[in-house]
Scaffold this motif. Structure first.
Motif, short mmCIF file in Angstrom:
data_model
loop_
_atom_site.label_atom_id
_atom_site.label_comp_id
_atom_site.label_asym_id
_atom_site.label_seq_id
_atom_site.Cartn_x
_atom_site.Cartn_y
_atom_site.Cartn_z
N ARG A 71 1.04 -1.20 0.13
CA ARG A 71 -0.04 0.03 -0.11
C ARG A 71 0.76 1.32 -0.01
O ARG A 71 2.00 1.26 0.65
N LEU A 72 0.47 2.36 -0.78
CA LEU A 72 0.93 3.71 -0.50
C LEU A 72 0.23 4.55 -0.30
O LEU A 72 -1.13 4.61 -0.66
N MET A 73 0.57 5.34 1.01
CA MET A 73 -0.51 6.16 1.57
C MET A 73 0.34 7.22 1.92
O MET A 73 1.49 7.47 2.31
N VAL A 74 -0.30 8.49 1.80
CA VAL A 74 0.24 9.75 2.55
C VAL A 74 -0.55 10.10 3.84
O VAL A 74 -1.78 9.97 3.58
N ASP A 119 1.64 -5.97 11.03
CA ASP A 119 2.45 -6.95 10.14
C ASP A 119 2.88 -6.63 8.80
O ASP A 119 2.35 -7.16 7.92
N THR A 120 3.92 -5.48 8.94
CA THR A 120 4.12 -4.82 7.78
C THR A 120 5.41 -4.41 8.00
O THR A 120 5.98 -4.13 9.17
N VAL A 121 6.55 -4.13 6.84
CA VAL A 121 7.42 -3.48 6.70
C VAL A 121 7.04 -2.15 6.19
O VAL A 121 6.86 -2.16 5.08
N ASP A 122 7.36 -1.00 6.79
CA ASP A 122 6.81 0.14 6.30
C ASP A 122 8.13 1.04 6.01
O ASP A 122 9.18 1.16 6.89
N TYR A 123 7.98 1.97 4.76
CA TYR A 123 9.20 2.83 4.41
C TYR A 123 8.70 4.10 4.87
O TYR A 123 7.42 4.56 4.00
N ILE A 150 12.48 2.98 8.37
CA ILE A 150 12.05 1.45 8.08
C ILE A 150 11.67 0.99 9.23
O ILE A 150 12.22 0.66 10.50
N GLN A 151 10.27 0.78 9.23
CA GLN A 151 9.44 0.25 10.49
C GLN A 151 9.39 -1.10 10.13
O GLN A 151 8.51 -1.49 9.30
N ALA A 166 2.49 17.72 9.98
CA ALA A 166 3.59 16.77 9.51
C ALA A 166 3.05 15.83 8.35
O ALA A 166 2.14 15.03 8.71
N LYS A 167 3.69 15.92 7.19
CA LYS A 167 3.23 14.97 6.22
C LYS A 167 4.32 13.82 6.18
O LYS A 167 5.40 14.12 5.68
N VAL A 168 3.62 12.68 6.01
CA VAL A 168 4.68 11.53 5.66
C VAL A 168 4.09 10.57 4.68
O VAL A 168 2.63 10.35 4.46
N ALA A 169 4.88 10.04 3.66
CA ALA A 169 4.58 9.15 2.73
C ALA A 169 5.02 7.93 3.23
O ALA A 169 6.24 7.48 3.62
N PHE A 170 4.23 6.75 3.14
CA PHE A 170 4.33 5.37 3.50
C PHE A 170 4.06 4.43 2.39
O PHE A 170 3.07 4.57 2.00
N VAL A 171 5.11 3.65 2.19
CA VAL A 171 5.08 2.54 1.70
C VAL A 171 4.81 1.25 2.51
O VAL A 171 5.57 0.95 3.36
#
Length: 179
Positions: A71-74, A119-123, A150-151, A166-171
């Motif tokens: 998933r890509l989210m902002v 249960d994810t690896v998040d960038y 890297i979560q 604060a704005k963050v993009a997450f994969v």
């Protein structure tokens, strides 16, 4: 929040622009001024190209991907002071969060505000503003624009101790938890 999404594809063996416009799943939270989330794109397991032309984001799309999906989210995080305001209604905020992101909201711990585990690896890439990433041992790291986190499926919370969003993009990449 308006996130422009440009999608490419193929036609007749050539690269083409398939769409160019706002991401279809975006919400500015009413009960948490300054908070917003946008689900931009997702891929199945396994990802495949070319895309079949069907937009993977619908009203039923979930934010936390199953194993090997993405998933890509902002996300724009409101300052913590918004939640500390005398006018803040936690029940309304919780209901709004559950309505928009029920799968992610279910991961949050009621007795420890903001703490959650997926249960994810998040960038995570900080685009604007400042955030503090807190882990379950209480330690925090201060993040600024262009910092990358890297979560790795750890218990954590995002804290915005500043006075601006604060704005963050997450994969997010769905992972299989071991042990």
């Amino acid at each position: 929040m308006k996130v422009r999404r440009v999608v490419t594809g193929h036609s007749g063996g050539k690269s083409v622009f398939v769409s160019d416009g706002p991401a279809p799943r975006s919400r500015d939270f009413v009960s948490i001024p300054g908070q917003s989330s946008t689900l931009v794109w997702s891929t199945p397991n396994p990802p495949a190209v070319p895309n079949n032309g069907v937009d993977p984001i619908t009203a039923a799309s979930i934010y936390v991907p199953p194993t090997a999906e993405t998933r890509l989210m902002v996300v724009t995080f409101a300052p913590d002071s918004v939640m500390m305001s005398k006018d803040f209604n936690p029940a309304a905020a919780g209901a709004e969060f559950m309505a928009e992101l029920p799968d992610l909201a279910a991961k949050f711990e009621p007795d420890h505000p903001g703490m959650h585990t997926t249960d994810t690896v998040d960038y995570g890439i900080v685009l604007d503003g400042e955030l503090w990433l807190e882990l379950d041992d209480g330690k925090e790291v201060h993040l600024k624009p262009h910092d990358v986190v890297i979560q790795n499926g750890t218990r954590h919370a995002w804290r915005n101790k500043s006075d601006k969003p604060a704005k963050v993009a997450f994969v997010l990449i769905g992972a299989r938890r071991q042990g």
